[in-house]
Design a protein around this motif. Structure first.
Motif, PDB file in Angstrom:
ATOM      1  N   ASP A 249      -3.158 -13.058   0.635  1.00 47.70           N
ATOM      2  CA  ASP A 249      -2.295 -12.092   1.313  1.00 47.70           C
ATOM      3  C   ASP A 249      -0.962 -11.936   0.590  1.00 47.70           C
ATOM      4  O   ASP A 249      -0.467 -10.828   0.415  1.00 47.70           O
ATOM      5  N   SER A 250      -0.384 -13.053   0.159  1.00 47.58           N
ATOM      6  CA  SER A 250       0.909 -12.968  -0.522  1.00 47.58           C
ATOM      7  C   SER A 250       0.774 -12.274  -1.870  1.00 47.58           C
ATOM      8  O   SER A 250       1.662 -11.513  -2.266  1.00 47.58           O
ATOM      9  N   ILE A 251      -0.335 -12.484  -2.570  1.00 51.91           N
ATOM     10  CA  ILE A 251      -0.573 -11.789  -3.843  1.00 51.91           C
ATOM     11  C   ILE A 251      -0.735 -10.299  -3.602  1.00 51.91           C
ATOM     12  O   ILE A 251      -0.170  -9.469  -4.325  1.00 51.91           O
ATOM     13  N   ARG A 252      -1.484  -9.942  -2.555  1.00 50.50           N
ATOM     14  CA  ARG A 252      -1.703  -8.531  -2.243  1.00 50.50           C
ATOM     15  C   ARG A 252      -0.384  -7.849  -1.885  1.00 50.50           C
ATOM     16  O   ARG A 252      -0.086  -6.742  -2.340  1.00 50.50           O
ATOM     17  N   ILE A 253       0.447  -8.519  -1.120  1.00 50.43           N
ATOM     18  CA  ILE A 253       1.742  -7.949  -0.732  1.00 50.43           C
ATOM     19  C   ILE A 253       2.651  -7.807  -1.944  1.00 50.43           C
ATOM     20  O   ILE A 253       3.324  -6.789  -2.113  1.00 50.43           O
ATOM     21  N   ALA A 254       2.665  -8.814  -2.818  1.00 47.74           N
ATOM     22  CA  ALA A 254       3.491  -8.742  -4.023  1.00 47.74           C
ATOM     23  C   ALA A 254       3.041  -7.589  -4.919  1.00 47.74           C
ATOM     24  O   ALA A 254       3.864  -6.884  -5.498  1.00 47.74           O
ATOM     25  N   ASP A 255       1.720  -7.390  -5.040  1.00 48.56           N
ATOM     26  CA  ASP A 255       1.211  -6.277  -5.842  1.00 48.56           C
ATOM     27  C   ASP A 255       1.616  -4.939  -5.232  1.00 48.56           C
ATOM     28  O   ASP A 255       1.965  -4.005  -5.955  1.00 48.56           O
ATOM     29  N   SER A 256       1.580  -4.834  -3.926  1.00 47.82           N
ATOM     30  CA  SER A 256       1.979  -3.597  -3.257  1.00 47.82           C
ATOM     31  C   SER A 256       3.454  -3.305  -3.480  1.00 47.82           C
ATOM     32  O   SER A 256       3.839  -2.169  -3.760  1.00 47.82           O
TER      33      SER A 256
END
Length: 69
Positions: free
Chosen positions: A32-39
């Protein structure tokens, strides 16, 4: 005595159930944190492109104004 043994078994069962699967939770939190950082990075990149395009448009407009005078 049987009631005490049953109560102890119930407490142990509830303890195991409340612990859950911490490894799976940690992996999901990392994803989730990787996905949010990518966004966030994608939004920032789009904003930078928009700012660069706006700056280029301003330069072209200034150039046209100078030539027209």
């Amino acid at each position: 005595m049987k009631k005490l043994v049953l109560m102890a078994v119930a407490i142990v069962a509830v303890s195991f159930a409340s612990c859950g699967n911490k490894a799976a939770d940690a992996a999901k939190a990392q994803e989730d944190s990787i996905r949010i950082a990518d966004s966030i990075a994608a939004v920032e990149a789009a904003a930078a492109e928009a700012a660069a395009a706006a700056a280029a448009d301003t330069v072209v407009a200034d150039s046209v104004a100078v030539v027209a005078e």
